[in-house]
Design a protein around this motif. Sequence first.
Motif, PDB file in Angstrom:
ATOM      1  N   ARG A   1      45.472  50.272  51.777  1.00 61.09           N
ATOM      2  CA  ARG A   1      44.220  50.711  51.138  1.00 61.09           C
ATOM      3  C   ARG A   1      44.174  52.225  51.154  1.00 61.09           C
ATOM      4  NH1 ARG A   1      39.528  50.359  54.960  1.00 61.09           N
ATOM      5  NH2 ARG A   1      38.327  51.275  53.263  1.00 61.09           N
ATOM      6  N   LEU A   2      43.313  52.721  50.285  1.00 64.77           N
ATOM      7  CA  LEU A   2      43.119  54.163  50.192  1.00 64.77           C
ATOM      8  C   LEU A   2      42.107  54.611  51.249  1.00 64.77           C
ATOM      9  CD1 LEU A   2      43.780  56.618  48.238  1.00 64.77           C
ATOM     10  CD2 LEU A   2      41.641  56.034  47.070  1.00 64.77           C
ATOM     11  N   VAL A   3      42.281  55.829  51.795  1.00 63.96           N
ATOM     12  CA  VAL A   3      41.240  56.440  52.620  1.00 63.96           C
ATOM     13  C   VAL A   3      41.082  57.901  52.180  1.00 63.96           C
ATOM     14  CG1 VAL A   3      40.439  57.034  54.928  1.00 63.96           C
ATOM     15  CG2 VAL A   3      41.752  54.924  54.588  1.00 63.96           C
ATOM     16  N   VAL A   4      39.884  58.220  51.701  1.00 73.06           N
ATOM     17  CA  VAL A   4      39.551  59.578  51.240  1.00 73.06           C
ATOM     18  C   VAL A   4      38.338  60.017  52.053  1.00 73.06           C
ATOM     19  CG1 VAL A   4      39.185  61.022  49.194  1.00 73.06           C
ATOM     20  CG2 VAL A   4      40.191  58.750  48.945  1.00 73.06           C
ATOM     21  N   PRO A   5      38.552  60.708  53.186  1.00 70.98           N
ATOM     22  CA  PRO A   5      37.498  60.802  54.195  1.00 70.98           C
ATOM     23  C   PRO A   5      36.315  61.699  53.821  1.00 70.98           C
ATOM     24  CG  PRO A   5      39.391  62.132  54.845  1.00 70.98           C
ATOM     25  CD  PRO A   5      39.807  61.346  53.630  1.00 70.98           C
TER      26      PRO A   5
END
Length: 294
Positions: free
Chosen positions: A200-204
């Motif tokens: 999954r993507l994580v864009v904090p």
Amino acid sequence: MKLGWSDVTPKAMWLSRRAFVSGLGAMMAAPSLARASFSTDEAPNSFEEITNYNNFYEFGFGKEDPARYAHMLRPEPWAVAIDGLVERPGSYSVADLAPENTVEERIYRLRCVEGWSMVIPWLGVPLGPILERAGVQPGARYVAFETLLDPDQMPAQKTRSMPWPYVEGLRLDEAMHPLTILATGLYGEAMPNQNGAPIRLVVPWKYGFKSIKSIVRISLTEEQPPTTWQRLQPQEYGFYANVNPDVDHPRWSQATERRIGAGLFAGRQPTEMFNGYAEHVAHLYAGMDLARDY
Ligand SMILES: Nc1nc2c(c(=O)[nH]1)N[C@H]1C(S)=C(S)[C@@H](COP(=O)(O)O)O[C@H]1N2
Ligand SMILES: [Mo]
């Protein structure tokens, strides 16, 4: 008999995959200088909290639905297509994208647009080098992401509660930013299904809904791609969705947040600009009106 990639992948695709995978050696030789400073030293939430309070609408709208139903997801085998405006389109396994010996820990804050937050020790790899290895064509300006579409594994996809599959997107420079990762695990373990297994993507620095789970397609595009929440409620959820305490949601304030697990009497804490990552990402939005481009 277990099929290998060369058995199921057309030859041209397999050759481009081989070029892609062999690029890894060069990448591993380059140390990631900024890595240490990207992780927060705030206390991570417990594994229990991170895996029992989730948003994953493919399994229902309740916070406990993903933990209850995500066992229906089969994260193996899994293939992620990389296509669109790339030199080497292809179908990649999770091990191709994030070989175990390249995976690093990133302890990030996650701020949901609903007003709660957590601190999660992800395992993953930066997205940028993956896109570079696929060969971004000059015309590409955005990256579109798609979640698996399979109502047998994701039971809420049998309902019309949302347009399926869940889709998201980033501007190319956001996707290339070293804070942006594809996560394959947390707390040193393979990604729990309810958190978006297997990748999954994580864009904090963006609201949690941008961090799309269980990805099967990554497409480089010229036009800004549609996103699920913008489709559903464009006046409430924008394409950028940068965490911003000064731009309220039309129905609630974004100035503060409730840290999951902090206890009943802890109270709400102030939300930080770009979720506390302003020093790393503010330059991406220089000159933009973030109240308009919310
Ligand atoms: N495919 C998909 N991805 C998704 C969602 C979803 O419903 N479906 N929910 C988003 C939202 S709103 C949040 S806050 C985060 C939650 O991630 P977590 O459950 O791992 O904390 O996932 C995001 N990614
Ligand atoms: Mo969210």
